[in-house]
Scaffold this motif. Structure first.
Motif, PDB file in Angstrom:
ATOM      1  N   MET A   1       1.146  -2.410  11.018  1.00  0.00           N
ATOM      2  CA  MET A   1       0.881  -3.306   9.896  1.00  0.00           C
ATOM      3  C   MET A   1      -0.306  -2.818   9.049  1.00  0.00           C
ATOM      4  N   ILE A   2      -1.374  -2.379   9.765  1.00  0.00           N
ATOM      5  CA  ILE A   2      -2.551  -1.890   9.042  1.00  0.00           C
ATOM      6  C   ILE A   2      -2.199  -0.666   8.200  1.00  0.00           C
ATOM      7  N   GLY A   3      -1.384   0.232   8.783  1.00  0.00           N
ATOM      8  CA  GLY A   3      -0.977   1.426   8.038  1.00  0.00           C
ATOM      9  C   GLY A   3      -0.174   1.081   6.806  1.00  0.00           C
ATOM     10  N   LEU A   4       0.697   0.086   6.912  1.00  0.00           N
ATOM     11  CA  LEU A   4       1.502  -0.340   5.766  1.00  0.00           C
ATOM     12  C   LEU A   4       0.619  -0.909   4.667  1.00  0.00           C
ATOM     13  N   VAL A   5      -0.338  -1.748   5.054  1.00  0.00           N
ATOM     14  CA  VAL A   5      -1.259  -2.328   4.066  1.00  0.00           C
ATOM     15  C   VAL A   5      -2.051  -1.237   3.363  1.00  0.00           C
ATOM     16  N   LEU A   6      -2.516  -0.252   4.120  1.00  0.00           N
ATOM     17  CA  LEU A   6      -3.295   0.848   3.528  1.00  0.00           C
ATOM     18  C   LEU A   6      -2.449   1.667   2.558  1.00  0.00           C
ATOM     19  N   ILE A   8       0.177   0.600   0.852  1.00  0.00           N
ATOM     20  CA  ILE A   8       0.403  -0.214  -0.348  1.00  0.00           C
ATOM     21  C   ILE A   8      -0.844  -0.222  -1.227  1.00  0.00           C
ATOM     22  N   ALA A   9      -2.014  -0.372  -0.601  1.00  0.00           N
ATOM     23  CA  ALA A   9      -3.275  -0.362  -1.367  1.00  0.00           C
ATOM     24  C   ALA A   9      -3.475   0.979  -2.059  1.00  0.00           C
ATOM     25  N   ALA A  10      -3.159   2.082  -1.335  1.00  0.00           N
ATOM     26  CA  ALA A  10      -3.318   3.413  -1.922  1.00  0.00           C
ATOM     27  C   ALA A  10      -2.389   3.591  -3.116  1.00  0.00           C
ATOM     28  N   LYS A  11      -1.166   3.082  -3.012  1.00  0.00           N
ATOM     29  CA  LYS A  11      -0.227   3.195  -4.132  1.00  0.00           C
ATOM     30  C   LYS A  11      -0.694   2.386  -5.336  1.00  0.00           C
ATOM     31  N   ILE A  12      -1.219   1.189  -5.078  1.00  0.00           N
ATOM     32  CA  ILE A  12      -1.717   0.353  -6.180  1.00  0.00           C
ATOM     33  C   ILE A  12      -2.889   1.038  -6.877  1.00  0.00           C
ATOM     34  N   LEU A  13      -3.816   1.568  -6.077  1.00  0.00           N
ATOM     35  CA  LEU A  13      -4.967   2.269  -6.664  1.00  0.00           C
ATOM     36  C   LEU A  13      -4.523   3.501  -7.452  1.00  0.00           C
ATOM     37  N   THR A  14      -3.532   4.193  -6.932  1.00  0.00           N
ATOM     38  CA  THR A  14      -3.032   5.378  -7.620  1.00  0.00           C
ATOM     39  C   THR A  14      -2.396   5.012  -8.954  1.00  0.00           C
ATOM     40  N   ALA A  56      -1.403  13.144  -7.514  1.00  0.00           N
ATOM     41  CA  ALA A  56       0.024  13.482  -7.559  1.00  0.00           C
ATOM     42  C   ALA A  56       0.362  14.571  -6.546  1.00  0.00           C
ATOM     43  N   VAL A  57      -0.504  15.566  -6.416  1.00  0.00           N
ATOM     44  CA  VAL A  57      -0.272  16.652  -5.459  1.00  0.00           C
ATOM     45  C   VAL A  57      -0.307  16.114  -4.028  1.00  0.00           C
ATOM     46  N   LEU A  58      -1.283  15.251  -3.739  1.00  0.00           N
ATOM     47  CA  LEU A  58      -1.389  14.707  -2.381  1.00  0.00           C
ATOM     48  C   LEU A  58      -0.176  13.846  -2.026  1.00  0.00           C
ATOM     49  N   TRP A  59       0.277  13.036  -2.982  1.00  0.00           N
ATOM     50  CA  TRP A  59       1.476  12.239  -2.724  1.00  0.00           C
ATOM     51  C   TRP A  59       2.700  13.146  -2.543  1.00  0.00           C
ATOM     52  N   GLY A  60       2.734  14.229  -3.299  1.00  0.00           N
ATOM     53  CA  GLY A  60       3.826  15.179  -3.143  1.00  0.00           C
ATOM     54  C   GLY A  60       3.813  15.833  -1.774  1.00  0.00           C
ATOM     55  N   ILE A  61       2.625  16.233  -1.308  1.00  0.00           N
ATOM     56  CA  ILE A  61       2.499  16.824   0.024  1.00  0.00           C
ATOM     57  C   ILE A  61       2.931  15.825   1.091  1.00  0.00           C
ATOM     58  N   GLY A  62       2.623  14.533   0.837  1.00  0.00           N
ATOM     59  CA  GLY A  62       3.015  13.488   1.781  1.00  0.00           C
ATOM     60  C   GLY A  62       4.455  13.047   1.630  1.00  0.00           C
ATOM     61  N   ARG A  63       5.213  13.746   0.780  1.00  0.00           N
ATOM     62  CA  ARG A  63       6.639  13.480   0.566  1.00  0.00           C
ATOM     63  C   ARG A  63       6.911  12.086  -0.019  1.00  0.00           C
ATOM     64  N   ARG A  64       5.948  11.590  -0.759  1.00  0.00           N
ATOM     65  CA  ARG A  64       6.173  10.362  -1.524  1.00  0.00           C
ATOM     66  C   ARG A  64       6.453  10.799  -2.954  1.00  0.00           C
ATOM     67  N   LEU A  65       7.672  11.308  -3.149  1.00  0.00           N
ATOM     68  CA  LEU A  65       7.995  12.010  -4.383  1.00  0.00           C
ATOM     69  C   LEU A  65       8.006  11.102  -5.606  1.00  0.00           C
ATOM     70  N   PHE A  66       8.391   9.845  -5.435  1.00  0.00           N
ATOM     71  CA  PHE A  66       8.495   8.963  -6.591  1.00  0.00           C
ATOM     72  C   PHE A  66       7.126   8.754  -7.242  1.00  0.00           C
TER      73      PHE A  66
END
Length: 357
Positions: A1-6, A8-14, A56-66
């Motif tokens: 649950m904590i990982g999911l919240v983090l 989501i927060a990271a995506k919002i901040l991004t 964008a590069v970090l999200w790409g490395i993490g395979r969060r392509l969208f």
């Protein structure tokens, strides 16, 4: 649950970062008299764009392509303003021997920014040895002890020998030259002024417009709000102060510079022939003021001949490129060097040009 919240927060901040980058990129299209906040964001454009790229590069490395693709789309949509602020140009080779150099430098009356009582005259020594043919100075008016209280007289005498031609504008604008000079006009209310002079460069007439636009008028204590940030606690305190008097001063300075830019643009529209506009704009590329002055007819010598972001103001951790060199007419920019020299809170820029006709 904590990982999911983090996550989501990271995506919002991004996504907020992406939105801030877009606002900074196009903040220069909004007249500060209508809304001044976007102008403040333009100051941070190079840093926001770099942060967007990294995210964008970090999200790409993490395979969060969208979300990575959204970052790439943000940079693509911001590309024009971004490459104005962070150039991707390169120096040019001269095609003729008809070249000359122009320096712009806010010299801060020759005072050493790190030691105001010093009489070493480091900035004047730099001018003497710079090799520039023409020097447009801001915050310098006259060679008297009252105007340059910390500079030894022998240094001033040496400067006069290197630059036998000198004209002074109103309050704080000076042009030095190895070529004959004549003063044309001084406009504006100091220090929001423009100073126009002409130089006879080996038989060619060159118009020089030396400008010093409205400063932010922040006190030393207010500037230290930024430089004192070294922890979460001080950041919160600085943010509270920033929202107070500092924000108001920033907004008013953008509005005042907008008025200066409109006046300057009218002046430039009445000048014919080769012209160079340079000086302390107190504003960055992609800002409303920069866009207004540059218009569709001027070229940015620095953007055309440099690769990457280089600051020209370096005090109180406020690292901005606020000194500009624009040109129009039968000229071609060959190179612009930002020199980490002198003792002012600004770095000098030296541009090499050639006449093309």
């Amino acid at each position: 649950m904590i990982g999911l919240v983090l996550r989501i927060a990271a995506k919002i901040l991004t996504l907020l970062l992406y939105a801030a980058t877009l606002c900074a990129a196009y903040g220069g299209y909004v007249n500060p008299h209508i809304w001044a906040t976007p102008s403040i964001l333009t100051l941070a454009l190079p840093y926001l764009a770099l942060s967007t790229l990294i995210a964008a590069v970090l999200w790409g490395i993490g395979r969060r392509l969208f979300i990575a693709l959204i970052g790439a789309a943000t940079l693509l949509a911001s590309w024009g303003p971004v490459v104005t602020a962070v150039p991707v140009g390169s120096a040019n080779r001269a095609e003729t021997s008809d070249t000359f150099t122009v320096m712009t430098y806010n010299i801060m009356h020759g005072v050493d920014e790190s030691d105001p009582k010093s009489n070493a005259g480091e900035s004047i020594r730099y001018l003497i040895n710079s090799g520039a043919d023409i020097v447009c100075l801001q915050e310098m008016w006259g060679f008297s002890p009252e105007m340059m209280p910390t500079v030894p007289k022998p240094l001033i005498d040496s400067l006069k020998k290197v630059y036998p031609y000198c004209v002074f504008g109103s309050m704080d604008l000076t042009v030095l030259s190895k070529y004959p000079l004549s003063q044309v006009r001084v406009d504006g209310t100091p220090p929001n002024s423009e100073f126009i002079a002409t130089a006879d460069v080996r038989g060619r007439r060159l118009t020089l417009v030396n400008v010093h636009l409205e400063s932010y008028r922040l006190s030393d204590e207010e500037r230290e709000v930024v430089s004192d940030i070294n922890s979460v606690g001080t950041a919160k305190s600085s943010l509270r102060e920033f929202k107070g008097s500092i924000m108001g001063k920033l907004k008013q300075s953008f509005r005042n510079r907008a008025d200066d830019a409109v006046h300057l643009r009218r002046t430039l529209d009445g000048i014919s022939g080769p012209v160079i506009v340079c000086g302390d704009f107190n504003d960055v590329p992609a800002s409303w003021v920069y866009r207004k002055v540059r218009g569709d007819d001027f070229h940015d010598a620095f953007a055309e001949t440099n690769f990457g972001y280089k600051i020209t103001y370096h005090s109180h951790r406020m690292y901005f490129h606020i000194d500009q060199i624009l040109y129009r007419g039968d000229l071609r920019a060959l190179d612009v060097k930002r020199i980490k020299a002198g003792a002012s809170d600004h770095y000098p820029l030296i541009a090499e040009f050639e006449f093309i006709r």
